[in-house]
Design a protein around this motif. Structure first.
Motif, PDB file in Angstrom:
ATOM      1  N   ARG A 316       0.695  -1.407   0.034  1.00 16.95           N
ATOM      2  CA  ARG A 316       0.424  -0.218   0.160  1.00 16.95           C
ATOM      3  C   ARG A 316       0.943   1.278   0.126  1.00 16.95           C
ATOM      4  O   ARG A 316       1.437   1.405   0.887  1.00 16.95           O
ATOM      5  CB  ARG A 316      -1.316  -0.007   0.948  1.00 16.95           C
ATOM      6  CG  ARG A 316      -1.613   1.121   1.215  1.00 16.95           C
ATOM      7  CD  ARG A 316      -3.294   1.036   1.841  1.00 16.95           C
ATOM      8  NE  ARG A 316      -2.635   1.541   3.651  1.00 16.95           N
ATOM      9  CZ  ARG A 316      -2.916   1.410   4.742  1.00 16.95           C
ATOM     10  NH1 ARG A 316      -4.963   0.854   4.719  1.00 16.95           N
ATOM     11  NH2 ARG A 316      -2.823   1.555   5.875  1.00 16.95           N
ATOM     12  N   ASP A 319       0.195   5.779   3.775  1.00 18.39           N
ATOM     13  CA  ASP A 319      -1.338   6.256   4.238  1.00 18.39           C
ATOM     14  C   ASP A 319      -1.372   7.279   5.201  1.00 18.39           C
ATOM     15  O   ASP A 319      -1.906   6.635   6.437  1.00 18.39           O
ATOM     16  CB  ASP A 319      -1.936   5.018   4.771  1.00 18.39           C
ATOM     17  CG  ASP A 319      -3.620   5.571   4.230  1.00 18.39           C
ATOM     18  OD1 ASP A 319      -3.817   6.465   4.310  1.00 18.39           O
ATOM     19  OD2 ASP A 319      -4.232   4.751   5.340  1.00 18.39           O
ATOM     20  N   ARG A 342      -5.099  13.104   3.441  1.00 16.79           N
ATOM     21  CA  ARG A 342      -4.788  12.120   3.747  1.00 16.79           C
ATOM     22  C   ARG A 342      -4.272  10.244   2.836  1.00 16.79           C
ATOM     23  O   ARG A 342      -4.928  11.395   1.365  1.00 16.79           O
ATOM     24  CB  ARG A 342      -5.873  10.798   5.007  1.00 16.79           C
ATOM     25  CG  ARG A 342      -6.371  11.202   6.040  1.00 16.79           C
ATOM     26  CD  ARG A 342      -7.306   9.875   6.742  1.00 16.79           C
ATOM     27  NE  ARG A 342      -6.312   8.514   6.555  1.00 16.79           N
ATOM     28  CZ  ARG A 342      -7.405   7.361   6.732  1.00 16.79           C
ATOM     29  NH1 ARG A 342      -8.140   7.582   6.925  1.00 16.79           N
ATOM     30  NH2 ARG A 342      -7.014   7.028   6.918  1.00 16.79           N
ATOM     31  N   MET A 413      -7.939   0.717  -2.651  1.00 13.31           N
ATOM     32  CA  MET A 413      -8.445   0.600  -1.246  1.00 13.31           C
ATOM     33  C   MET A 413     -10.168   1.691  -1.567  1.00 13.31           C
ATOM     34  O   MET A 413     -10.038   2.280  -1.615  1.00 13.31           O
ATOM     35  CB  MET A 413      -7.867   1.123  -0.162  1.00 13.31           C
ATOM     36  CG  MET A 413      -6.618   0.609   0.189  1.00 13.31           C
ATOM     37  SD  MET A 413      -5.719   0.517   1.946  1.00 13.31           S
ATOM     38  CE  MET A 413      -7.196  -0.417   2.635  1.00 13.31           C
ATOM     39  N   GLU A 415     -12.366   2.727   0.424  1.00  9.35           N
ATOM     40  CA  GLU A 415     -12.791   3.305   2.050  1.00  9.35           C
ATOM     41  C   GLU A 415     -13.364   4.257   2.081  1.00  9.35           C
ATOM     42  O   GLU A 415     -13.793   4.901   3.062  1.00  9.35           O
ATOM     43  CB  GLU A 415     -10.822   3.209   2.637  1.00  9.35           C
ATOM     44  CG  GLU A 415     -10.174   3.724   1.358  1.00  9.35           C
ATOM     45  CD  GLU A 415      -8.838   4.146   2.879  1.00  9.35           C
ATOM     46  OE1 GLU A 415      -8.593   3.032   3.651  1.00  9.35           O
ATOM     47  OE2 GLU A 415      -7.966   4.030   1.800  1.00  9.35           O
ATOM     48  N   ASP A 439     -11.975   2.483   7.490  1.00  9.28           N
ATOM     49  CA  ASP A 439     -12.329   3.463   7.190  1.00  9.28           C
ATOM     50  C   ASP A 439     -13.884   3.640   6.347  1.00  9.28           C
ATOM     51  O   ASP A 439     -14.247   5.212   7.221  1.00  9.28           O
ATOM     52  CB  ASP A 439     -11.232   4.046   6.186  1.00  9.28           C
ATOM     53  CG  ASP A 439     -10.465   4.434   6.864  1.00  9.28           C
ATOM     54  OD1 ASP A 439     -10.240   5.530   7.719  1.00  9.28           O
ATOM     55  OD2 ASP A 439      -8.769   4.333   6.575  1.00  9.28           O
ATOM     56  N   ARG A 449     -14.336   6.785  13.890  1.00 11.72           N
ATOM     57  CA  ARG A 449     -13.076   4.871  14.151  1.00 11.72           C
ATOM     58  C   ARG A 449     -12.824   4.751  15.431  1.00 11.72           C
ATOM     59  O   ARG A 449     -12.520   3.817  16.039  1.00 11.72           O
ATOM     60  CB  ARG A 449     -12.773   4.029  13.449  1.00 11.72           C
ATOM     61  CG  ARG A 449     -11.286   4.936  12.969  1.00 11.72           C
ATOM     62  CD  ARG A 449     -10.720   4.197  11.527  1.00 11.72           C
ATOM     63  NE  ARG A 449      -9.455   3.112  12.203  1.00 11.72           N
ATOM     64  CZ  ARG A 449      -8.701   3.109  10.814  1.00 11.72           C
ATOM     65  NH1 ARG A 449      -8.533   3.534   9.574  1.00 11.72           N
ATOM     66  NH2 ARG A 449      -8.295   2.113  11.228  1.00 11.72           N
TER      67      ARG A 449
HETATM   68 MG    MG Z   1      -8.068   3.383   5.748  1.00 17.13          MG
END
Ligand code: MG
Ligand code: PEP
Length: 521
Positions: A316, A319, A342, A413, A415, A439, A449
């Protein structure tokens, strides 16, 4: 009540009382030989006896760690380096400290992961020596409460060797390298650990909830958070007995592993994972004090490929943002960080830095089946920008004659609700979808979260989240691309059954124990 996230973890859940481990006695404070301090010979002898006892009494990996300590302690190089610094006129404590820095730096440079990890051993050994020279003995672990959660900047093997594991429930540390002993010891003792946590403000006696599965730490939980925590613990304990769930077509869902470090990869693959569905690269960046170079990143990703033994590895892209900060990027504080700069937004804002990661991933792809995954995509344009950058980097590497994967698969992703709604369009450009239910749940339900106050709303089993997953699966299927899940929704048997019935192709799990259970059936 405060919630924080670690960047890596050892699975499991525990509640307990914080015990803040004192930092090692400051060398400056101890005059050599004063305050009951030993001479250098005595200190060496005492540490030798200690490691001999630890390696005799320890089991398996723990014994191995102290056997390696003993070897370093007895290697003339350590003694000679200290004596060299003494000859320069340093005090014994300062000489040990200087030797520690020098040798640790030397080990840290070595292009071999095992030897590189010896840097931590050297620092642990030298800390023990300087404690003895100064007469200070740090880290007293006497009188632990029955439910101790050890909180420390960094934990060394010597700290843990003296711990009463009948009383220790979990570890929480700010530092922890990919080869960190903390995780090895936590795994061998079967307790959860969170590494890379901001421990500022945590005091001895604080009530802590440690969730190694979600990498979440709650300090001073309220009643609701306690309840939710224990309910989840119970649910996890009950969800152990099951087979790999089947998709509507009758085929089993593939089981991959999530990894936050190189060690996690080894553990997941050994547990039987069919590949790594999420390799979080944040640790590569958070364990450094500057933006890692392409070569440094390449070395780690190539090692990750090696540890996958020919199985696919999904790396990934960085992030950062939200709950994860990189001090050296000097990012301005944001009012709503989870809705701010982000994931892919940050990567695209700094294409010069991101480029280094893309090149390193492309290069690692020459050594095995590597895919790149983009976090937090909300717009088709973001994926297009990444694909353009991948193309530019591929052409560069081609021109430079550097080995790489010229057909690197780039997936996203899913999300954000925007990605779900645009899934049919995104599926035409993405090589795969991986649904990040952690997410996706928070953004779909508009429920933070990390905020236990809205925990009942933060529920991946909510019909709204299930519908979002289904829409994503349908879009992926129609476009002929695989759709997996890498969020924690897959960590319960019930979640896995729902995901399988919705037609996901794979689940990627954080828990090696769950992976091996599912794969044994
Ligand atoms: Mg995430
Ligand atoms: C997710 O959001 O589900 C996910 C897997 O990513 P992270 O937990 O790292 O945000």
């Amino acid at each position: 009540m405060v919630t924080r996230y670690g960047i890596a973890s050892v699975e499991g859940m525990a509640a307990g009382t914080a015990v803040l481990l004192a930092k090692g006695a400051s060398p400056e404070e101890g005059a050599p030989g004063a305050g009951g301090g030993m001479t250098l010979d005595e200190a060496f002898e005492a540490e030798k006896k200690k490691f001999e006892a630890f390696s005799r009494e320890g089991s398996g990996e723990t014994a191995g760690i102290f056997a390696a300590h003993l070897e370093i302690l007895e290697d003339p190089m350590l003694r000679e380096t200290i004596e060299g610094r003494l000859a320069d006129g340093l005090s014994p404590v300062d000489a040990v400290r200087a030797a520690s820095d020098e040798l640790a730096a030397m080990f840290a440079e070595i292009d071999d992961e095992y030897l590189r990890a010896r840097a931590d051993d050297v620092r642990d050994i030298c800390r023990g020596l300087s404690d003895r020279l100064s007469g200070g003995r740090s880290n007293t672990l006497d009188n632990l409460p029955e439910d101790a959660v050890i909180v420390a900047e960094e934990l060394f093997p010597s700290d843990t060797a003296e711990m009463d594991f009948g009383k220790v429930r979990a570890f929480v540390t700010r530092k922890g390298s990919v080869t960190s002993h903390v995780s090895i010891i936590a795994r061998s003792k079967g307790i959860p650990a969170l590494l890379g946590v901001d421990i500022d403000g945590i005091g001895t006696g604080d009530r802590l909830l440690v969730d190694g599965n979600t990498r979440q730490l709650t300090v001073g939980p309220d009643e609701g958070a306690e309840k939710a925590f224990f309910a989840k613990m119970k649910q996890l304990a009950e969800s152990d007995e099951e087979d790999v769930p089947l998709r509507p077509a009758g085929t089993p869902v593939a089981v991959f592993g999530n990894a936050g470090s190189l060690e996690d990869i080894t553990v997941a693959i050994e547990a039987g994972a069919e590949g790594i569905g999420l390799f979080r690269t944040e640790f590569v960046f958070m364990n450094a004090s500057y933006f890692p170079t392409e070569e440094e990143q390449f070395a780690i990703y190539r090692e990750a490929v090696r540890r996958c033994n020919g199985k696919p590895l999904i790396i990934r892209a960085l992030d950062i943002g939200g709950d994860k900060a990189l001090p050296y990027l000097n990012l301005p504080p944001e009012e709503n960080p989870f809705l701010g700069m982000r994931g892919v937004r940050l990567c695209l804002k700094h294409p010069e830095g991101f480029r280094l990661q893309v090149r390193a991933i492309l290069r690692a792809g020459a050594f095995g089946p590597v895919r790149m995954m983009i976090p937090m995509v909300a717009k088709e344009g973001e994926l297009e920008d990444v694909l353009r950058l991948v193309k530019v980097c591929t052409e560069e590497l081609e021109r430079e004659g550097v080995a790489h994967d010229p057909t690197l698969q780039v997936g996203i992703m899913v999300e954000t609700p925007a990605a779900v709604l645009m899934a049919p369009e995104l599926a035409r450009k993405a090589a795969f979808f991986s649904i990040g239910t952690n997410d996706l749940t928070q953004y779909t339900m508009a429920a933070d979260r990390g905020n236990p106050g809205v925990a009942p709303l933060y529920n991946p089993m909510d019909p709204a989240v299930k519908r979002a997953i289904e829409m994503t699966v349908v879009a992926g299927r129609e476009a002929g691309i695989p759709v997996g899940i890498c969020g924690e929704m897959a960590s319960t048997a019930e979640g896995r059954r729902v995901l399988a019935s919705l037609g996901v192709d794979s689940v990627s799990l954080s828990s090696p124990r769950q992976i091996s259970k599912l794969k044994q059936k």
